[in-house]
Scaffold this motif. Structure first.
Motif, PDB file in Angstrom:
ATOM      1  N   PHE A 184      10.432 -10.696  15.676  1.00  0.00           N
ATOM      2  CA  PHE A 184      10.631 -11.360  14.261  1.00  0.00           C
ATOM      3  C   PHE A 184      12.210 -11.280  14.087  1.00  0.00           C
ATOM      4  N   ASP A 185      12.781 -12.038  12.993  1.00  0.00           N
ATOM      5  CA  ASP A 185      14.230 -11.728  12.628  1.00  0.00           C
ATOM      6  C   ASP A 185      14.442 -11.154  11.333  1.00  0.00           C
ATOM      7  N   ARG A 186      15.433 -10.680  10.829  1.00  0.00           N
ATOM      8  CA  ARG A 186      15.706 -10.003  10.021  1.00  0.00           C
ATOM      9  C   ARG A 186      15.286 -10.701   8.450  1.00  0.00           C
ATOM     10  N   GLU A 187      15.324 -12.128   8.577  1.00  0.00           N
ATOM     11  CA  GLU A 187      15.072 -12.572   7.362  1.00  0.00           C
ATOM     12  C   GLU A 187      13.536 -12.645   7.026  1.00  0.00           C
ATOM     13  N   SER A 188      12.835 -12.734   8.396  1.00  0.00           N
ATOM     14  CA  SER A 188      10.995 -12.808   8.264  1.00  0.00           C
ATOM     15  C   SER A 188      10.718 -11.364   7.939  1.00  0.00           C
ATOM     16  N   LEU A 189      11.149 -10.406   8.354  1.00  0.00           N
ATOM     17  CA  LEU A 189      10.943  -9.097   7.691  1.00  0.00           C
ATOM     18  C   LEU A 189      11.291  -8.861   6.428  1.00  0.00           C
ATOM     19  N   LYS A 191      11.793  -8.358  -0.029  1.00  0.00           N
ATOM     20  CA  LYS A 191      13.024  -7.994  -0.272  1.00  0.00           C
ATOM     21  C   LYS A 191      14.133  -8.942   0.580  1.00  0.00           C
ATOM     22  N   ALA A 192      15.223  -8.672   0.480  1.00  0.00           N
ATOM     23  CA  ALA A 192      16.550  -9.415   1.132  1.00  0.00           C
ATOM     24  C   ALA A 192      16.117  -9.031   2.622  1.00  0.00           C
ATOM     25  N   GLU A 193      17.292  -9.434   3.324  1.00  0.00           N
ATOM     26  CA  GLU A 193      17.005  -9.404   5.051  1.00  0.00           C
ATOM     27  C   GLU A 193      16.614  -7.855   5.313  1.00  0.00           C
ATOM     28  N   ARG A 194      15.884  -7.523   6.145  1.00  0.00           N
ATOM     29  CA  ARG A 194      15.624  -6.044   6.710  1.00  0.00           C
ATOM     30  C   ARG A 194      15.679  -6.088   8.296  1.00  0.00           C
ATOM     31  N   VAL A 195      16.359  -5.227   8.689  1.00  0.00           N
ATOM     32  CA  VAL A 195      16.657  -4.885  10.024  1.00  0.00           C
ATOM     33  C   VAL A 195      15.400  -4.037  10.654  1.00  0.00           C
ATOM     34  N   VAL A 196      15.159  -2.750   9.968  1.00  0.00           N
ATOM     35  CA  VAL A 196      14.359  -2.020  10.502  1.00  0.00           C
ATOM     36  C   VAL A 196      13.282  -1.427   9.346  1.00  0.00           C
ATOM     37  N   LEU A 197      11.913  -1.265   9.982  1.00  0.00           N
ATOM     38  CA  LEU A 197      10.924  -0.736   9.064  1.00  0.00           C
ATOM     39  C   LEU A 197      10.114   0.299   9.757  1.00  0.00           C
ATOM     40  N   ALA A 198       9.490   1.116   9.039  1.00  0.00           N
ATOM     41  CA  ALA A 198       8.764   2.107   9.721  1.00  0.00           C
ATOM     42  C   ALA A 198       7.326   2.318   9.043  1.00  0.00           C
ATOM     43  N   VAL A 199       6.306   2.036   9.916  1.00  0.00           N
ATOM     44  CA  VAL A 199       4.835   2.210   9.089  1.00  0.00           C
ATOM     45  C   VAL A 199       4.707   3.404   9.303  1.00  0.00           C
ATOM     46  N   THR A 200       3.890   4.141   8.030  1.00  0.00           N
ATOM     47  CA  THR A 200       3.544   5.504   8.234  1.00  0.00           C
ATOM     48  C   THR A 200       2.060   5.641   8.104  1.00  0.00           C
ATOM     49  N   ASP A 201       1.371   4.751   8.369  1.00  0.00           N
ATOM     50  CA  ASP A 201      -0.267   4.772   8.293  1.00  0.00           C
ATOM     51  C   ASP A 201      -0.662   4.279   9.792  1.00  0.00           C
ATOM     52  N   GLN A 202      -1.535   5.121  10.522  1.00  0.00           N
ATOM     53  CA  GLN A 202      -1.831   4.743  12.013  1.00  0.00           C
ATOM     54  C   GLN A 202      -2.799   3.247  11.987  1.00  0.00           C
ATOM     55  N   GLY A 203      -3.545   3.102  10.839  1.00  0.00           N
ATOM     56  CA  GLY A 203      -4.306   1.935  10.496  1.00  0.00           C
ATOM     57  C   GLY A 203      -3.527   0.639  10.556  1.00  0.00           C
ATOM     58  N   PHE A 204      -2.642   0.689   9.790  1.00  0.00           N
ATOM     59  CA  PHE A 204      -1.643  -0.328   9.528  1.00  0.00           C
ATOM     60  C   PHE A 204      -1.086  -0.511  10.761  1.00  0.00           C
ATOM     61  N   ALA A 205      -0.475   0.570  11.476  1.00  0.00           N
ATOM     62  CA  ALA A 205       0.291   0.228  12.627  1.00  0.00           C
ATOM     63  C   ALA A 205      -0.349  -0.333  13.827  1.00  0.00           C
ATOM     64  N   ALA A 255       0.729  -1.110   0.105  1.00  0.00           N
ATOM     65  CA  ALA A 255      -0.020   0.007   0.033  1.00  0.00           C
ATOM     66  C   ALA A 255       0.851   1.195   0.054  1.00  0.00           C
ATOM     67  N   GLY A 256       2.063   0.996   0.076  1.00  0.00           N
ATOM     68  CA  GLY A 256       2.998   2.293  -0.101  1.00  0.00           C
ATOM     69  C   GLY A 256       3.085   2.989   1.418  1.00  0.00           C
ATOM     70  N   LYS A 257       2.719   2.322   2.417  1.00  0.00           N
ATOM     71  CA  LYS A 257       2.519   3.064   3.521  1.00  0.00           C
ATOM     72  C   LYS A 257       4.022   2.376   4.714  1.00  0.00           C
ATOM     73  N   LEU A 258       5.005   2.048   4.059  1.00  0.00           N
ATOM     74  CA  LEU A 258       5.989   1.355   4.872  1.00  0.00           C
ATOM     75  C   LEU A 258       7.472   1.868   4.159  1.00  0.00           C
ATOM     76  N   VAL A 259       8.389   2.324   5.016  1.00  0.00           N
ATOM     77  CA  VAL A 259       9.608   2.748   4.559  1.00  0.00           C
ATOM     78  C   VAL A 259      10.670   1.695   5.373  1.00  0.00           C
ATOM     79  N   THR A 260      11.723   1.400   4.697  1.00  0.00           N
ATOM     80  CA  THR A 260      12.639   0.489   5.056  1.00  0.00           C
ATOM     81  C   THR A 260      13.945   1.005   4.917  1.00  0.00           C
ATOM     82  N   GLY A 261      15.052   0.636   5.879  1.00  0.00           N
ATOM     83  CA  GLY A 261      16.610   1.164   5.908  1.00  0.00           C
ATOM     84  C   GLY A 261      16.708   2.299   6.849  1.00  0.00           C
ATOM     85  N   ASP A 262      17.697   1.920   7.260  1.00  0.00           N
ATOM     86  CA  ASP A 262      18.080   2.835   8.631  1.00  0.00           C
ATOM     87  C   ASP A 262      17.999   4.116   8.416  1.00  0.00           C
ATOM     88  N   GLU A 263      18.654   5.057   7.491  1.00  0.00           N
ATOM     89  CA  GLU A 263      18.566   6.519   7.358  1.00  0.00           C
ATOM     90  C   GLU A 263      17.210   6.949   7.081  1.00  0.00           C
TER      91      GLU A 263
END
Length: 107
Positions: free
Chosen positions: A65-70, A76-90, A14-22
Motif C-alpha cells: 500500500f502507499d501512505r495515502e491508502s494507509l 487519518k492523514a497519510e500514515r507510513v507505519v502501523l502496528a496491529v496489536t491483536d493476533q486475530g486482526f493481524a 476496535a482500538g487494536k492498532l497503533v500508528t506513528g514511528d515511535e
C-alpha cells in the motif's frame, strides 16, 4: 477498496492498532505488535529501521500500500507505519494482503 485495508480500518476502530514511528517501535520492543504494516513509499531509512527491528523481535512485517491508502484506511492523514496489536486482526489482514504485498517472516 482492498479487503486488507478495510480490515486495517476495523482494527483501528476496535482500538487494536497503533500508528506513528515511535509508538510502533515501542510496541515492537515490548512484543505488543503482532504485525507491522509499512507503506511501500516509506523512505529507505525507515524501511531499514523497521526491517531490522521486526527481524530482531520476530514480528511479521508487511510492506505494501502507499501512505495515502494507509492513512485513508484509518481515517487519518497519510500514515507510513502501523502496528496491529491483536493476533486475530493481524492474521485477517495478512490473509487478504498476502496476494499483493511483500510479507517478511524472519525466522
Amino acid at each position: 477498496m482492498n479487503k486488507a485495508l478495510s480490515n486495517i480500518g476495523l482494527a483501528m476502530r476496535a482500538g487494536k492498532l497503533v500508528t506513528g514511528d515511535e509508538i510502533v517501535l515501542k510496541a515492537v520492543r515490548v512484543s505488543e505488535a503482532k504485525l507491522v504494516i509499512l507503506a511501500k513509499d516509506a523512505s529507505v531509512n525507515t524501511q531499514k529501521k523497521f526491517r531490522d527491528k521486526c527481524g530482531f523481535y520476530n514480528i511479521p512485517l508487511l510492506i505494501g500500500f502507499d501512505r495515502e491508502s494507509l492513512g485513508n484506511s484509518v481515517g487519518k492523514a497519510e500514515r507510513v507505519v502501523l502496528a496491529v496489536t491483536d493476533q486475530g486482526f493481524a492474521q485477517m489482514i495478512l490473509k487478504h494482503a498476502g496476494i499483493m504485498s511483500e510479507v517478511e517472516y524472519i525466522e
